[in-house]
Scaffold this motif. Structure first.
Motif, PDB file in Angstrom:
ATOM      1  N   LYS A  62      38.874  33.087  43.508  1.00 54.79           N
ATOM      2  CA  LYS A  62      40.074  33.833  42.907  1.00 54.79           C
ATOM      3  C   LYS A  62      40.007  35.353  43.773  1.00 54.79           C
ATOM      4  O   LYS A  62      41.039  35.572  44.293  1.00 54.79           O
ATOM      5  N   LEU A  63      38.848  35.802  44.226  1.00 60.86           N
ATOM      6  CA  LEU A  63      39.053  37.154  44.992  1.00 60.86           C
ATOM      7  C   LEU A  63      39.464  36.539  46.213  1.00 60.86           C
ATOM      8  O   LEU A  63      40.242  37.382  46.988  1.00 60.86           O
ATOM      9  N   LYS A  64      38.997  35.612  46.709  1.00 61.69           N
ATOM     10  CA  LYS A  64      39.343  35.035  48.206  1.00 61.69           C
ATOM     11  C   LYS A  64      41.008  34.884  48.296  1.00 61.69           C
ATOM     12  O   LYS A  64      41.714  35.164  49.057  1.00 61.69           O
ATOM     13  N   GLU A  65      41.363  34.243  47.305  1.00 64.36           N
ATOM     14  CA  GLU A  65      43.128  34.233  46.863  1.00 64.36           C
ATOM     15  C   GLU A  65      43.678  35.469  47.001  1.00 64.36           C
ATOM     16  O   GLU A  65      44.861  35.194  47.365  1.00 64.36           O
ATOM     17  N   LEU A  66      43.073  36.246  46.383  1.00 64.63           N
ATOM     18  CA  LEU A  66      43.770  37.527  46.228  1.00 64.63           C
ATOM     19  C   LEU A  66      43.672  38.540  47.563  1.00 64.63           C
ATOM     20  O   LEU A  66      44.188  39.342  47.694  1.00 64.63           O
ATOM     21  N   GLY A  67      43.052  38.077  48.341  1.00 65.95           N
ATOM     22  CA  GLY A  67      42.995  38.513  49.877  1.00 65.95           C
ATOM     23  C   GLY A  67      41.875  39.544  49.950  1.00 65.95           C
ATOM     24  O   GLY A  67      41.651  40.106  51.120  1.00 65.95           O
ATOM     25  N   LEU A  68      40.781  39.297  49.145  1.00 64.59           N
ATOM     26  CA  LEU A  68      39.364  40.088  49.502  1.00 64.59           C
ATOM     27  C   LEU A  68      38.739  39.536  50.541  1.00 64.59           C
ATOM     28  O   LEU A  68      38.794  38.457  50.823  1.00 64.59           O
ATOM     29  N   LEU A  97      42.016  46.071  44.707  1.00 62.34           N
ATOM     30  CA  LEU A  97      43.323  45.509  44.401  1.00 62.34           C
ATOM     31  C   LEU A  97      44.248  46.446  44.634  1.00 62.34           C
ATOM     32  O   LEU A  97      45.436  46.048  45.333  1.00 62.34           O
ATOM     33  N   ASP A  98      44.085  47.695  44.401  1.00 63.71           N
ATOM     34  CA  ASP A  98      45.257  48.735  44.481  1.00 63.71           C
ATOM     35  C   ASP A  98      45.268  48.779  46.052  1.00 63.71           C
ATOM     36  O   ASP A  98      46.409  49.048  46.573  1.00 63.71           O
ATOM     37  N   HIS A 100      44.898  46.549  48.321  1.00 63.59           N
ATOM     38  CA  HIS A 100      45.593  45.443  48.780  1.00 63.59           C
ATOM     39  C   HIS A 100      47.113  45.557  48.459  1.00 63.59           C
ATOM     40  O   HIS A 100      48.161  45.142  49.057  1.00 63.59           O
ATOM     41  N   LEU A 101      47.193  46.353  47.278  1.00 64.09           N
ATOM     42  CA  LEU A 101      48.767  46.137  46.886  1.00 64.09           C
ATOM     43  C   LEU A 101      49.472  47.089  47.766  1.00 64.09           C
ATOM     44  O   LEU A 101      50.547  47.082  48.147  1.00 64.09           O
TER      45      LEU A 101
END
Length: 135
Positions: A62-68, A97-98, A100-101
């Motif tokens: 999931k973290l990888k999907e979120l771009g981490l 996450l912030d 990345h946003l």
């Protein structure tokens, strides 16, 4: 590498990779960089993963999907610590996450500007060469 607790079930790496849509190489790489650990079966057979690490692998996906990045995930697990304190990890995850946003917002603004430039340039070309405008 963690030790297997008595009675704890383990999932072999091949079965786990298939069920999660990963390659065994990916799981081994994540193990090499410290994102996951395997356990040695008590009978000395191949290593595998307990339910805890299966859940952890799903979280990594999931973290990888979120771009981490791998580095960001390593930082998260450093914050999580040996004591496995989720409350220490969550603030760091929110911070990542912030970030990345913010990057996504910047990319979207650049793309909007690029689109506008292309539309304007196309219109000028259309006027100059009397081409039909795109609807």
């Amino acid at each position: 590498m963690d030790h297997l607790q008595e009675g704890e079930e383990i999932t072999p790496i091949g079965d786990l990779a298939s069920s999660l849509g990963l390659t065994t190489r990916t799981i081994r790489y994540w193990e090499e960089v410290g994102l996951i650990d395997s356990v040695q079966r008590s009978d000395g057979a191949t290593r595998g993963f307990t339910g805890y690490y299966v859940r952890r692998l799903k979280f990594i996906i999931k973290l990888k999907e979120l771009g981490l990045t791998i580095k960001e995930m390593q930082d998260l697990y450093a914050a999580y610590g040996e004591a496995k304190q989720t409350e220490r990890m969550v603030p760091r995850l929110v911070e990542i996450l912030d970030e990345h946003l913010d990057k996504i917002d910047e990319k979207m603004a650049k793309l909007a500007s690029l689109k506008s430039d292309i539309v304007n340039y196309r219109e000028k070309l259309g006027e100059k060469f009397e081409l039909a405008s795109r609807g």
